[in-house]
Write an enzyme that holds these catalytic residues in place. Structure first.
Site, mmCIF file in Angstrom:
data_model
loop_
_atom_site.group_PDB
_atom_site.id
_atom_site.type_symbol
_atom_site.label_atom_id
_atom_site.label_comp_id
_atom_site.label_asym_id
_atom_site.label_seq_id
_atom_site.Cartn_x
_atom_site.Cartn_y
_atom_site.Cartn_z
ATOM 1 N N ALA A 41 0.844 -0.987 -0.260
ATOM 2 C CA ALA A 41 -0.073 -0.018 -0.191
ATOM 3 C C ALA A 41 0.754 1.192 0.253
ATOM 4 C CB ALA A 41 -0.547 0.244 1.540
ATOM 5 N N ALA A 44 3.540 8.355 -0.018
ATOM 6 C CA ALA A 44 5.203 9.449 -1.191
ATOM 7 C C ALA A 44 5.921 9.230 -0.250
ATOM 8 C CB ALA A 44 4.363 10.282 -0.834
ATOM 9 N N HIS A 46 6.873 6.089 1.794
ATOM 10 C CA HIS A 46 7.096 4.708 0.999
ATOM 11 C C HIS A 46 8.449 5.408 0.140
ATOM 12 C CE1 HIS A 46 4.039 2.432 2.891
ATOM 13 N NE2 HIS A 46 4.876 2.278 3.212
ATOM 14 N N GLY A 156 11.649 5.000 7.991
ATOM 15 C CA GLY A 156 10.442 6.076 8.370
ATOM 16 C C GLY A 156 10.677 6.604 9.659
ATOM 17 N N SER A 194 0.505 7.836 5.469
ATOM 18 C CA SER A 194 0.132 6.334 6.005
ATOM 19 C C SER A 194 -0.862 5.793 5.856
ATOM 20 C CB SER A 194 -0.176 6.328 8.006
ATOM 21 O OG SER A 194 -1.084 4.975 7.784
ATOM 22 N N SER A 195 -0.609 4.485 5.481
ATOM 23 C CA SER A 195 -1.193 3.425 4.260
ATOM 24 C C SER A 195 -3.031 3.675 5.224
ATOM 25 C CB SER A 195 -0.961 1.874 4.234
ATOM 26 O OG SER A 195 0.648 1.762 3.821
#
Ligand code: PAF
Length: 293
Positions: A41, A44, A46, A156, A194-195
């Site tokens: 999922a 930006a 990641h 992150g 966040s996903s």
């Protein structure tokens, strides 16, 4: 042979043995390996890790694996977003070289036990609210490190406690990898990427901004107020925000990851977690560091 070469040079491996062998060959040829572990999922945040890895290392490896052992809620695991087709497009667009995409059976056998002592790290904040979560995270990250043997691994800052936990494991187990921490990437209005954000309703999406506002308020208050006063005022701000169920708002020494009651740390970090409807959001911000992320 489970690896195949896509038309955009993203090689995909499903088997540990195959990727291990492939990376060994690259390492023998003098290439440095940068690793970005993910659960897919991709957003930006990641992709900024992929970019950081590309800038620092010769070969960028990303993994996508929704790791069952770090979920303490079965429903949460089932509902975790899975967007492989879009993820592959993003990895190609960001010139990731290799994707490791194993099945659960490839990573775990049924009789496996994992226990690492993390001191207080898995008893406070996220560790307290999600018992076993960081045991699951360390279990899979250790396996991934062992399989890929990266020179650098990129995480992150958004899950700051995870960074602390992984760094602790790397030191304790003397794993030969350097951990690189990359800044939080935010939406235009400040919400940390966040996903899970895709699950916020339009109303919750607006309400979720309270977390970013709480952190920027903390940053401002911290300039003139004591830690005790800063915490008091930020918590009372959060109490006044509709739809926000605060789980914690804390101010910690960012190096030792211990709570602070006076301003005696070189780097101070505010950490927050809250529920908006059914969605949990975490965020953090340095309070006394030049870079405000
Ligand atoms: O941060 C995540 O996405 C996960 O915790 C990680 C590091 C990929 C381990 O499953």
């Amino acid at each position: 042979m489970t690896a195949f070469k896509s038309n955009c040079n993203l090689k995909i491996f499903n088997k540990r043995e195959d990727i291990h062998h492939h990376l060994n060959n690259l390492r023998s040829a003098g290439k440095s390996i940068g690793f970005v572990p993910t659960m897919g999922a991709l957003h930006a945040g990641h992709l900024s890790l992929i970019e950081a890895a590309r800038n620092k290392t010769d070969v960028v490896v990303c993994s996508i694996f929704v790791n069952p052992t770090q979920f303490n809620d079965k429903k949460d695991l089932e509902n975790y977003p899975r967007t492989l087709k879009e993820d592959l497009e993003k990895l190609r667009a960001f010139k990731c070289d290799i994707l490791f995409l194993p099945e659960v059976e490839e990573m775990y056998n049924s009789s496996e036990i994992w226990k690492i002592s993390l001191g207080d790290l898995d008893k406070i904040l996220e560790g307290k609210i999600r018992p076993g979560h960081y045991q699951g995270v360390t279990q899979i990250v250790n396996k991934l490190f062992d399989t890929l043997k990266p020179d650098f691994a990129f995480f992150g800052q958004k899950d700051y406690q995870q960074v602390m936990v992984i760094s602790h494991m790397v030191r304790k187990m003397k794993i030969d990898v350097k951990i690189v921490v990359c800044p939080i990437i935010r939406e235009m209005d400040g919400l940390a990427m966040s996903s899970r954000n895709v699950y916020l309703s339009p109303e919750e999406r607006i309400q979720s901004l309270a977390l970013y506002h709480a952190l920027t308020l903390a940053q401002n208050l911290f300039e003139t107020q004591s830690i005790v006063e800063t915490k008091k005022r930020v918590r009372s701000f959060l109490d006044s925000c509709p739809g926000i169920e605060t789980e914690y708002f804390e101010i910690f020494n960012a190096r030792t990851f211990k709570p602070l009651n006076s301003k005696n740390a070189e780097v101070t970090i505010a950490l927050i977690a809250a529920k908006i409807g059914k969605i949990r959001i975490i965020d953090n911000m340095y309070l006394n560091k030049g870079n405000s992320h």
